[in-house]
Scaffold this motif. Structure first.
Motif, PDB file in Angstrom:
ATOM      1  N   TYR A 172       0.846  -1.204   0.000  1.00 12.70           N
ATOM      2  CA  TYR A 172       0.000   0.000   0.000  1.00 12.70           C
ATOM      3  C   TYR A 172       0.875   1.246   0.000  1.00 12.70           C
ATOM      4  CZ  TYR A 172      -3.340   3.529   1.486  1.00 12.70           C
ATOM      5  OH  TYR A 172      -4.101   4.652   1.554  1.00 12.70           O
ATOM      6  N   ALA A 173       1.867   1.251   0.890  1.00 11.45           N
ATOM      7  CA  ALA A 173       2.736   2.425   0.980  1.00 11.45           C
ATOM      8  C   ALA A 173       3.445   2.673  -0.347  1.00 11.45           C
ATOM      9  CB  ALA A 173       3.758   2.237   2.090  1.00 11.45           C
ATOM     10  N   SER A 197       2.542   1.726  -3.278  1.00 11.18           N
ATOM     11  CA  SER A 197       1.647   1.984  -4.392  1.00 11.18           C
ATOM     12  C   SER A 197       0.945   3.334  -4.258  1.00 11.18           C
ATOM     13  CB  SER A 197       0.611   0.865  -4.482  1.00 11.18           C
ATOM     14  OG  SER A 197      -0.460   1.271  -5.289  1.00 11.18           O
ATOM     15  N   ARG A 198       0.443   3.647  -3.067  1.00 14.71           N
ATOM     16  CA  ARG A 198      -0.436   4.806  -2.929  1.00 14.71           C
ATOM     17  C   ARG A 198       0.220   6.033  -2.348  1.00 14.71           C
ATOM     18  NH1 ARG A 198      -4.232   3.218  -6.254  1.00 14.71           N
ATOM     19  NH2 ARG A 198      -6.145   3.934  -5.275  1.00 14.71           N
ATOM     20  N   LEU A 199       1.256   5.859  -1.560  1.00 16.69           N
ATOM     21  CA  LEU A 199       1.845   7.017  -0.905  1.00 16.69           C
ATOM     22  C   LEU A 199       3.059   7.443  -1.708  1.00 16.69           C
ATOM     23  CD1 LEU A 199       1.658   5.596   2.720  1.00 16.69           C
ATOM     24  CD2 LEU A 199      -0.038   6.982   1.542  1.00 16.69           C
ATOM     25  N   ARG A 200       3.327   8.744  -1.665  1.00 14.54           N
ATOM     26  CA  ARG A 200       4.505   9.251  -2.380  1.00 14.54           C
ATOM     27  C   ARG A 200       5.454   9.850  -1.369  1.00 14.54           C
ATOM     28  NH1 ARG A 200       3.057   6.332  -5.383  1.00 14.54           N
ATOM     29  NH2 ARG A 200       2.441   6.500  -7.559  1.00 14.54           N
ATOM     30  N   LYS A 229       1.190  -4.916  -4.815  1.00 19.86           N
ATOM     31  CA  LYS A 229       1.334  -3.527  -5.251  1.00 19.86           C
ATOM     32  C   LYS A 229       0.717  -3.359  -6.650  1.00 19.86           C
ATOM     33  CE  LYS A 229       4.630  -0.052  -6.709  1.00 19.86           C
ATOM     34  NZ  LYS A 229       4.310  -0.123  -8.139  1.00 19.86           N
ATOM     35  N   PHE A 238      -2.922  -2.985  -6.138  1.00 15.28           N
ATOM     36  CA  PHE A 238      -3.309  -1.674  -5.610  1.00 15.28           C
ATOM     37  C   PHE A 238      -3.186  -0.596  -6.681  1.00 15.28           C
ATOM     38  CE2 PHE A 238      -1.984  -3.114  -1.130  1.00 15.28           C
ATOM     39  CZ  PHE A 238      -3.275  -3.533  -0.859  1.00 15.28           C
ATOM     40  N   ASP A 239      -2.194  -0.748  -7.550  1.00 17.12           N
ATOM     41  CA  ASP A 239      -2.005   0.238  -8.618  1.00 17.12           C
ATOM     42  C   ASP A 239      -3.235   0.372  -9.499  1.00 17.12           C
ATOM     43  OD1 ASP A 239       0.500   0.920  -7.847  1.00 17.12           O
ATOM     44  OD2 ASP A 239       1.555  -0.379  -9.270  1.00 17.12           O
TER      45      ASP A 239
END
Lengths: 458, 283, 393
Positions: B98-99, B101-104, B162, B165-166
C-alpha cells in the motif's frame, strides 16, 4: 547513480550544518542532548523519546558496541585454550573469541550507529523546524497532532516501520554478513568457536576465477550449465505452457475446466514430494526402468539420472512437468485478452495459424509477460529445488570440486556450506550468482518500458 | 464450408487426444504416489509396478505409531506456524505494498530498487546469519522463530499486491479524503475491502509456504524433533536408514498434505493469475 | 525399632536437606542419537539417572543420527549435544574443529575394556578423544543360501558366473568410496599419512589393474548396483548376494528367512592372482562436546552409555556389534551371523584414519562412471584425477 548518492549525502550535511548556523541556543543544544529543542517547545513526549534513544545508544556503545566495532578489524585474536586441571583430572576448555559472532555483532553495531546518526539528524531537523515555526508564530505539533500527522501525511513511516525492520533483520543484515564472509577464510579449518577466521581480501574470488584450477574449472563449468539451464528451462516452460493454454482455450475444446484442474493439481503437490518421487521413479533401479525392462526396451537400465548428459536432459524435461502448469495458468489468462480483431484482420490477409501465432500471439504475450519472464529466468538461475531434490547435482564427476554434472551454482553453494563447511567460497559463489542475476535483469529492464508505466493506471 | 468444419472437427479431436495424453503424463506420478500410499509391502524400489496387496495401514500408522515419526504433532506444528505466518506476513505485505503503491515519499523509489536487488541474492545464503540472529535473542528451535523467519522478510514480496493496488482508481481515495478521511482510514476502510482477491491470495500463499519448506526449518530446529514441521518430517522419512521401512508411509503423509493444498490452490488459481499478471487479466 | 530410627533419620535428612540453602547440583545434559535409538537411549539415560542420585540430572535426547553428527555439530557447537556419537571417520574433523574433550578420566580402564582397533581410531595425535560404542561399522557379504553354497561365495568370479546362469544378480554399491576401496585395499594400495598429509596411491600400476577389474566387474551382466533400500527390496528375488553392513542385518534376515547367510567378502582375480577383498574397519564412537558446561558429568554419562552392559543392550535391541571386549566375546554376540561375518572380514580390514577428506567425492564419481559404463576417459586418467583431488595439490 553514484553522483546522485553523493549529492544526497552532501544535502544531508548541508541541512545539518544549517541547523547549527541558523539555530538558536536550544536547537544547538539539541545537538548535544537530543530532544532538547522539543522540551523547550512543548513536545515533551517526543523529546523524551529522543532522549531515551540517545541514552540507550550511548549505554550500548559503552557496554558492548565499541568492542564490537573494534573486533571487526581482527575478527578475534584469542583462540580456544585447554589447560589441564590437576584436581579435576581433565583438560578444561576455555573459550576464545568467536570470529563469526564478532563479525555478525560488529556489522549489527555499524547499523545501530548509522540508524542513530539518522535519528540524530532528524532530531536536529525537527528542533530547527520547531524554532522556525515558532518564529513564524505557529505552535509546533502537540502529541495528539503528532499522531494524526503520522496517520496521514507521514503515514508511510507508520506502516513501513515494521516491514522495514523485519526486512532488515531477516534479509539485509544476514546478506551483508554473508557478503563479508566472502572476504574471510571461514571454512572447515577455520570454524568458530574452536578456531578463528580472519580477513583474506579477494583470495576466494581469485580461487574461484583463476588461482585454483580445480575450483575455477568447476565454477566456469557450472556457470555455463546454469545459464544453459536457465535459458532452456525458462523458454521451454513458457512456450509449451502457452501452447497448452492455446489448446485448452481453443474454441470447440470440451471440458476446459477439467483439463485445467488436472494440471493445477500437479502444482499443488509440494515440490519436495513430487520431485523426490520423480527421482525414485527415474533412478537406475527405479520404477520407470523396471517398466522399460519388462517391455524389453532396455537390457539393464537407462541412466536417466546417472549419466551426466542424459541427466541434464532429464532435469529439463522434469522441470517441464513442474513448470508448464504454472505458465499454462498465467498465459491462458492473458491469451483471452488479445483483441479478437487483430486475428480477424490477419485472417483476411490470409495468414495461417502459424503466422498468426508468430506475428500476433507471441509478440503480444512477450510484451505483457516481460517482467514475469525475467523473474522466471532469475528464479531458474536460483532453482534449488528441482536440481537438489531430483539429482542432488549428480552424477558427480572427477573434473569438478565437490560438484556434479547437473549442479547449478546455487546447489553447489548449498553443498559447500552443508557438506564442506566452506562458507567463504560459498559466499563468493553467492555474490557471483547475484551479479549474474543483476546483469540479466538490468539488460532486460532497460529494454522494456514496463518499469516506467506503473503510474499510467492512476 | 463443410470441408472446413470437418477439418476443424479433426483438429479438435487431435487436440483432445493430445490433452488426454498430456493429462495422463502429468497425473501419472501423482497417481503412483497414491498407489504407493496404499501399498502393503515396504520398500522404495520394487521389481514390480502395481502393489501386491493394499492396505490403509500407512495412513493409520501415521497417526497411531508416533514413536519414531510424530506425524500428528508435526501436522499441528505446521498448522500453527502456517496460520501465524499467514497473519503476520499478510499484514506486512499489504502495508508495504500500500505504501509503495499509494503514498509518495522520498525513499519510495530507492526502497523498491533495494527490494529488487535483495531479491537477486540466493535466499539461503543468509540462513546461517539468520540462525545466529535468532539465537542471540534466544529464539532458536521454537515455532515462534519459524514464524519470524517465514514472515520477517515477507515485505519483499510486495510486488504482486502492489500491482493490484495500482489498478484501484485514485479517484476513490481522493473523494474519501475530501470527506475528511486520513490515509490510515483509507487503507483499512476503503482500499482493503476493495482488494479482497489480493488479500486472499496473499493469505493463501503465505499459508502454503510452511508446508513446503524443509531447508529453513531444519536449520532452525536442528535436533528438536518435537518442533519439526510436516515437510521436514517427511523428508527425514526418506533418509538412507529410514526409506526402506517408511517409503509407503511417506507417500501417505504426502497425500494427506497434498489434498488440502490442492483444494486451496484450485480455489485460488484465478487470484494467482491476476496477481502475477498485475491484475490486467480476467482468469 | 531399627526401622523407626532409620525412618526418622531419613526424615531428618530430608528436612535438613530442604532447610539447607545449598541444594544438590543440577546438571542438564543433552545426548544425540539416531531416531531408531531414541527409545533405547532413553532407557539407558534413565538407568544412569537412577544410578547417580548425588546430583539432579536433567538429560534430554536430540535426534541426530551418527552420519550427520559432525555436520550438525559444526552448524552450531553451542546448541549441539553434550554427548554424541559419530562414525570413526569423523573424528579427525571433529578434533581439528576443537569439538571434543580429551578423555582423561578412567582412561586406562576404557582402553583396557575395548578392542585395540576401536581405541586406535579414537586416538588422534596420541590423545584419546572418544569412547568406543560399536565395532560394527564395516561391511561384508550377505548371500542367499538357495543360490550360493559356502564355497561359491569365496570367489567373486564364481559368484558372478553362477548368478548369471541362475538369472540373478550380485549387488554392490560401487559408486561409493567406502565400498569401492575394498578392491584397492585388497590389492595392496594404501592410505597413508605422509608429513601430516593424508594421501592415496590408487593411480600406480596395482591401482590400474584394480581399476580394470572394477571395469570388468561392473560390465558383467550379473552385476547390479543401487542403494540399501534397493538391496533390501530385492534380495531373495532378483539379488542373490550383496555387500552391505550390519545395519541391514535384521531386514535382510527377515526377507531371506532360512536362506539368510553372511560371510567375509570374496576374493577376486586381479590379473592372474586371486586377491582377497579388503575393507574399512568401522567403529562408532561417543564424544563429549568441548563446550559442555558439565564436563565431568558428561564424561561419566558417555562412559556409562558405552560400558559393557549398555553395549550388550545395544546388541540385544538393535543388533549393534560391541567394541567392548567382554561384550564382543559373549556367546550371543559370537553366534550372530552378521557379526561373525564382520569378524571374519576384520582380518582384511584397515582403519579409516588416513583417508583424505576429499577422497569420497571423486571416489563416487569414479564408481559412477564405471556403473554407467562411461568410458570417455581411460582408467588411468580417471585414477589420476581421483588421486589428484584426494591428495590435493
Amino acid at each position: 547513480m553514484v553522483k546522485k548518492a553523493l549529492t544526497s549525502i552532501h544535502d544531508l550535511f548541508n541541512k545539518y550544518i544549517m541547523c547549527f548556523i541558523k539555530g538558536d541556543l536550544s536547537t544547538r543544544l539539541s545537538g548535544l542532548i537530543m530532544g532538547f529543542g522539543m522540551f523547550t517547545r512543548g513536545q515533551i513526549i517526543k523529546g523524551l523519546a529522543y532522549l531515551f534513544f540517545q541514552i540507550t545508544f550511548i549505554l550500548f556503545m559503552i557496554i558492548r558496541g565499541l568492542d564490537y566495532i573494534i573486533g571487526l578489524q581482527t575478527l578475534g585474536t584469542v583462540g580456544q585454550t585447554r589447560i589441564f586441571d590437576e584436581v579435576r583430572g581433565i583438560y578444561v576448555v576455555y573459550p576464545g573469541d568467536n570470529s563469526m559472532l564478532m563479525l555478525l555483532f560488529g556489522v549489527a553495531t555499524i547499523f545501530v550507529v548509522i540508524s542513530f546518526f539518522l535519528v540524530y539528524l532528524s532530531n536536529l531537523k525537527t528542533c530547527y523546524a520547531n524554532q522556525v515555526s515558532i518564529n513564524n508564530g505557529i505552535r509546533p505539533r502537540n502529541f495528539r497532532q503528532e499522531i494524526d500527522f503520522y496517520l496521514n501525511e507521514k503515514y508511510h513511516v507508520t506502516i513501513l516501520t515494521i516491514p522495514v525492520i523485519g526486512t532488515f533483520m531477516f534479509t539485509i543484515l544476514p546478506l551483508i554478513f554473508m557478503i563479508l564472509i566472502a572476504f574471510t577464510n571461514f571454512d572447515k579449518n577455520h570454524q568458530p568457536p574452536g578456531n578463528l577466521f580472519t580477513w583474506v581480501g579477494f583470495n576466494n574470488f581469485k580461487d574461484a576465477l583463476w588461482n585454483d584450477p580445480l575450483k575455477s574449472t568447476t565454477f566456469f563449468g557450472l556457470l555455463i550449465w546454469t545459464l544453459v539451464w536457465a535459458v532452456l528451462a525458462t523458454a521451454l516452460n513458457y512456450i509449451l505452457g502457452m501452447i497448452l493454454a492455446l489448446m485448452i482455450n481453443k474454441k470447440g475444446i470440451k471440458l476446459k475446466k477439467f483439463w485445467r484442474t488436472i494440471f493445477v493439481i500437479t502444482i499443488a503437490v509440494p515440490q519436495f514430494v513430487s520431485l523426490l518421487l520423480m527421482s525414485q521413479l527415474l533412478a537406475d533401479q527405479g520404477t520407470l526402468n523396471v517398466i522399460l525392462r519388462q517391455l524389453g526396451f532396455v537390457k539393464d537400465f537407462f541412466p536417466f539420472l546417472s549419466n551426466g548428459d542424459v541427466a541434464k536432459f532429464t532435469v529439463i524435461i522434469v522441470n517441464l512437468w513442474v513448470g508448464v502448469p504454472y505458465s499454462m495458468l498465467i498465459t491462458s489468462g492473458i491469451l483471452m485478452n488479445i483483441p479478437v480483431d487483430l486475428y480477424e484482420s490477419a485472417k483476411i490477409d490470409g495468414a495461417n495459424a502459424r503466422v498468426q501465432f508468430m506475428k500476433i500471439t507471441l509478440p503480444y504475450m512477450l510484451f505483457v509477460t516481460g517482467p514475469y519472464l525475467i523473474t522466471q529466468f532469475i528464479g531458474n538461475i536460483n532453482n534449488f529445488n528441482v536440481i537438489y531434490l531430483l539429482t542432488g547435482g549428480g552424477p558427480l564427476t572427477l573434473n569438478y570440486y565437490q560438484a556434479g554434472k547437473t549442479d547449478l551454482l546455487v546447489t553447489w553453494l548449498y553443498k559447500l556450506t552443508v557438506n564442506e563447511q566452506n562458507y567463504s567460497l560459498a559466499s563468493t559463489i553467492g555474490i557471483f550468482i547475484f551479479l549474474l542475476s543483476a546483469f540479466f535483469s538490468l539488460l532486460v529492464y532497460n529494454k522494456t518500458s514496463s518499469a516506467k508505466k506503473e503510474d499510467e493506471f492512476q | 464450408m463443410k470441408n472446413m468444419r470437418t477439418q476443424e472437427r479433426i483438429a479438435n479431436g487431435f487436440i483432445h487426444s493430445i490433452l488426454g495424453i498430456l493429462s495422463f503424463v502429468w497425473i501419472l506420478p501423482i497417481f503412483w504416489l497414491v498407489l504407493i500410499s496404499f501399498r502393503k509391502e515396504p520398500g522404495s524400489y520394487t521389481s514390480y509396478i502395481l502393489p501386491k496387496s493394499y492396505t490403509f495401514d500407512n495412513y493409520i500408522k501415521l497417526f497411531t505409531d508416533t514413536s519414531l515419526f510424530n506425524y500428528p504433532r508435526w501436522f499441528l506444528n505446521t498448522l500453527i506456524v502456517a496460520i501465524c505466518t499467514a497473519a503476520v506476513s499478510t499484514i506486512l505485505v499489504l502495508m508495504t505494498s500500500y505504501a509503495l503503491s499509494r503514498l509518495r515519499f522520498k525513499m519510495r523509489k530507492p526502497m523498491m530498487n533495494i527490494a529488487l536487488i535483495l531479491g537477486m541474492f540466493p535466499g539461503f545464503m543468509a540462513m546461517i546469519a539468520i540462525y545466529h540472529i535468532l539465537k542471540s535473542f534466544g529464539l532458536t528451535q521454537t515455532l515462534f522463530a519459524l514464524v519470524l523467519v517465514y514472515s520477517g522478510g515477507a515485505a519483499m514480496g510486495y510486488y504482486i499486491s502492489k500491482g493490484f493496488f495500482d489498478t484501484i482508481p485514485k479517484a476513490i481515495d481522493e473523494s474519501a479524503m475530501l470527506d475528511g478521511a486520513n490515509k490510515n482510514t483509507i487503507f483499512w476502510k476503503i482500499t482493503l475491502p476493495l482488494s479482497k482477491p489480493i488479500v486472499i491470495y496473499t493469505i493463501l500463499m503465505s499459508f502454503m509456504g510452511p508446508w513446503m519448506d524443509f531447508i529453513f526449518v531444519s536449520v532452525i530446529m536442528k535436533d528438536n524433533y518435537q518442533n519439526y514441521t510436516v515437510a521436514l518430517g517427511l523428508y527425514r522419512m526418506l533418509s538412507r536408514e529410514n526409506i526402506f521401512m517408511y517409503f509407503t508411509r511417506f507417500a501417505a503423509g504426502a497425500v494427506l498434505i497434498a489434498i488440502p493444498i490442492s483444494i486451496l490452490f484450485i480455489y485460488m488459481q484465478k487470484f494467482y493469475v491476476s496477481g502475477i499478471t498485475g491484475g490486467s487479466t480476467k482468469g | 525399632m531399627k526401622k523407626i530410627i532409620l525412618l526418622l533419620s531419613a526424615l531428618l535428612l530430608v528436612a535438613s536437606l530442604s532447610a539447607c540453602t545449598k541444594k544438590k547440583t543440577e546438571v542438564t545434559l543433552k545426548v544425540w542419537g539416531s531416531q531408531e535409538d531414541q527409545v533405547m537411549l532413553q532407557e539407558m539415560v534413565d538407568a544412569f539417572i537412577a544410578a547417580n542420585t548425588d546430583k539432579i540430572y536433567t538429560i534430554t535426547l536430540g535426534v541426530v543420527g551418527e552420519p550427520d553428527a559432525k555436520t550438525k555439530y559444526l552448524e552450531d557447537p553451542e546448541a549441539a549435544a553434550d554427548v554424541f556419537s559419530f562414525p570413526n571417520d569423523q573424528i579427525s574433523g571433529l578434533v581439528d574443529a576443537g569439538a571434543l574433550y580429551e578423555v582423561t578420566l578412567n582412561k586406562a580402564a576404557i582402553i583396557a575394556a575395548n578392542v585395540a582397533g576401536s581405541i586406535d581410531v579414537s586416538t588422534v595425535g596420541g590423545k584419546l578423544y572418544a569412547y568406543p560404542v560399536t565395532a560394527d561399522n564395516g561391511y561384508f557379504l550377505y548371500y542367499d543360501k538357495s543360490v550360493f553354497s559356502a564355497d561359491d561365495v569365496k570367489s567373486l568370479d564364481t559368484m558372478l558366473t553362477k548368478a548369471a546362469t541362475a538369472n540373478k544378480k550380485v549387488f554392490m554399491d560401487v559408486s561409493n568410496g567406502w565400498y569401492i576401496a575394498s578392491f584397492f585395499i585388497g590389492a595392496g594400495n594404501t592410505f597413508k599419512t605422509v608429513d601430516g598429509k593424508k594421501v592415496i596411491d590408487f593411480n600406480n600400476a596395482t591401482g590400474l589393474k584394480v581399476g580394470e577389474f572394477i571395469k570388468s566387474f561392473t560390465a558383467n551382466s550379473a552385476f547390479v548396483t543401487g542403494d540399501d533400500a534397493y538391496l533390501k527390496g530385492n534380495i531373495g528375488t532378483t539379488i542373490a548376494a550383496g555387500v552391505s553392513g550390519t545395519w541391514n542385518a535384521s531386514d535382510i534376515s527377515t526377507v531371506l528367512g532360512a536362506n539368510y547367510a553372511a560371510t567375509k567378502l570374496p576374493s577376486y582375480m586381479l590379473g592372474t592372482t586371486s586377491t582377497q577383498m579388503g575393507s574399512f574397519a568401522g567403529y562408532k564412537l561417543m564424544g563429549v562436546n568441548a563446550l559442555t558446561k558439565f564436563p565431568e558429568e558428561a564424561m561419566a554419562l558417555a562412559e556409562f552409555l558405552t560400558n559393557e552392559a549398555n553395549q550388550i543392550k545395544r546388541f540385544e535391541t538393535r543388533k549393534l556389534g560391541p567394541s567392548n571386549i567382554k561384550a564382543a566375546t559373549s556367546t550371543t554376540v559370537v553366534a550372530d551371523v552378521a557379526l561373525a561375518a564382520l569378524a571374519a572380514q576384520a582380518a582384511f580390514a584397515i582403519s579409516q584414519n588416513s583417508v583424505p577428506d576429499s577422497y569420497w567425492g571423486p571416489g563416487e564419481a569414479f564408481g559412477l562412471a564405471m556403473e554407467t559404463k562411461d568410458y570417455s576417459k581411460t582408467i588411468q586418467e580417471m585414477l589420476d584425477a581421483w588421486v589428484l583431488q584426494a591428495n590435493g595439490s
